[in-house]
Design an enzyme around this catalytic site. Sequence first.
Site, PDB file in Angstrom:
ATOM      1  N   ALA A   1       0.841  -1.200   0.000  1.00 41.90           N
ATOM      2  CA  ALA A   1       0.000   0.000   0.000  1.00 41.90           C
ATOM      3  C   ALA A   1       0.875   1.249   0.000  1.00 41.90           C
ATOM      4  O   ALA A   1       0.606   2.223  -0.722  1.00 41.90           O
ATOM      5  CB  ALA A   1      -0.940   0.000   1.206  1.00 41.90           C
ATOM      6  N   ASP A   2       1.932   1.241   0.797  1.00 41.90           N
ATOM      7  CA  ASP A   2       2.882   2.363   0.813  1.00 41.90           C
ATOM      8  C   ASP A   2       3.589   2.503  -0.531  1.00 41.90           C
ATOM      9  O   ASP A   2       3.733   3.613  -1.063  1.00 41.90           O
ATOM     10  CB  ASP A   2       3.926   2.148   1.901  1.00 41.90           C
ATOM     11  CG  ASP A   2       3.440   2.582   3.277  1.00 41.90           C
ATOM     12  OD1 ASP A   2       2.491   3.370   3.366  1.00 41.90           O
ATOM     13  OD2 ASP A   2       4.020   2.116   4.276  1.00 41.90           O
ATOM     14  N   ILE A   3       4.054   1.396  -1.065  1.00 43.87           N
ATOM     15  CA  ILE A   3       4.842   1.464  -2.297  1.00 43.87           C
ATOM     16  C   ILE A   3       3.975   1.908  -3.476  1.00 43.87           C
ATOM     17  O   ILE A   3       4.379   2.770  -4.274  1.00 43.87           O
ATOM     18  CB  ILE A   3       5.514   0.108  -2.579  1.00 43.87           C
ATOM     19  CG1 ILE A   3       6.604  -0.156  -1.525  1.00 43.87           C
ATOM     20  CG2 ILE A   3       6.115   0.072  -3.979  1.00 43.87           C
ATOM     21  CD1 ILE A   3       7.201  -1.534  -1.568  1.00 43.87           C
TER      22      ILE A   3
END
Length: 407
Positions: free
Chosen positions: A179-181
Site C-alpha cells: 500500500a505504501d509502495i
Amino acid sequence: MTGALSGLRVLDLSRVLAGPWASQTLADMGAEVIKIERPGAGDDTRGWGPPFAKDANGNDTTEAAYYLTANRGKKSLTIDITKPEGQEIVRNLAAESDVVLENFKVGGLAKYGLDYATLSKVNPKLVYCSITGFGQDGPYKDRPGYDFMIQGMGGLMSITGAPDSAPGGQPMKVGVAVADIFTGLYATIGILAALRHRDATGEGQYIDLALLDVQTAVLANQAMNYLATGNAPGRLGNAHPNIVPYEAFPTADGYLILAVGNDSQFKSFCAVAGLDALPLDERYATNRKRVANRTELVPLIRQAMVTKTTDAWIDALEKANVPCGPINTLDRVFDNPQVKHRGMVKQLDHPTAGTVPTVANPIKFSKTPITDEKAPPMLGQHSDEILRKVAGLSDDQIAKLRDAGIV
C-alpha cells in the site's frame, strides 16, 4: 545530476516509506531531492533495525537497511520546523523548488505556515503533494493510516492467503508494504502530470493522495469481479480467481508456479504432463469451464506435478512455451542470472560503510539512463551546502542557527 528530470528540485518533508519512495524515484530520474529531517533524529526509519549497514570492520553503522531502501540519491538537510527560523528557511526553499512532498496528518503543517495555501503564495508554480492514510476530507480524514491496517481495510487481506477451510487458512498481509509502495508510485505519477500541466499553463496545483484510495484502486480485477457480480471474492491461496490452472503446485522437491493463460497453453501443458485426455474433456476444454470445474481439475494436475522435480518441469515446460517458474528465496533471486544481467543490484559509495548495496531502479531509459545514483545521505550531510547555495545563508548565519538547534 543527470537524468530526465535534471533541473527539477523537490523539497521532501515526508518520512518512512510512501513519500520517500516517491522522492527516491524522482531522484533516480535526475531531480534534486532535499530531504528535510529533524535535527539529531532524522527519518524514523534510520533506526528501524537490525539489520544495519556494516562498516569496513563489519560493525553496525547508524544507517538501518530499512532507511537505505527508500532514500537513494537525496540530500539531507536538518531543520527544526517547529521554530519560526526553521519555518522561514523551508518557505525560502519552497520558493526555489518545483515540488513539495509531505505526509503529515491533515492540517499538520498549517500551524507552521508550511501548508499549500501558504507556500503557493510564495511560489504559485509549486506542485504540492500530500500523502495521508485517508485523504484530506471524509469521516476518516483525521485517523492515522499505516500500511498493514490499510491492506486490511482496503480488502487486500480478504483475498490474500489460504481459505479458512485449508490448514492455516486466514487473511494474510503481503510480505512487503505494497500500500505504501503503490502510493509512492501514484504520487510520482501525479507529480509528473502536475508538472506537465504547470509547464503548459504556469500554474502549480495541490495533490491529495490517500493510502486507502490507492489500496482500493489496485484491487484491480478483484474489485471488478465484485462490482460486476455483487459477490465478494474470497481467498484462494495461490490460485487465480479467473484463470485455471494458475497457481503453485507441489513437485517432487519443492513448488512450481504454473501460469496457464489460455486454452492453447493448457493443451501444451497437458501434452508435456501426460494428461492428453484433459483438453478433450468438455469440462476442461475452455478456461471458463476450467474455472467452473477447478475443484475436480486441480487434484488431477497435482497428481502429475509431484512426479518430477521443479527443475525438470521448468526444462520441459519452457520448451513447450508454457509459462512457469520456481518460488525463489531472496538469495536465489539475487543470484539469478537474469537479475544479474539486468544490473538490479548496485554498490554505492557511503561515508561510513564504504559502500552500501541498493536495488536498482527497474526503469531502463534509452536516452536518459539512470546512472548517477548516490547512496542515501547521512543525517544532515548536505545541510551547509543547501543553506549556502539554495537558501543563500552565510557561514555565520548557519553557525548561529546550529548553535540554536535550528539546523
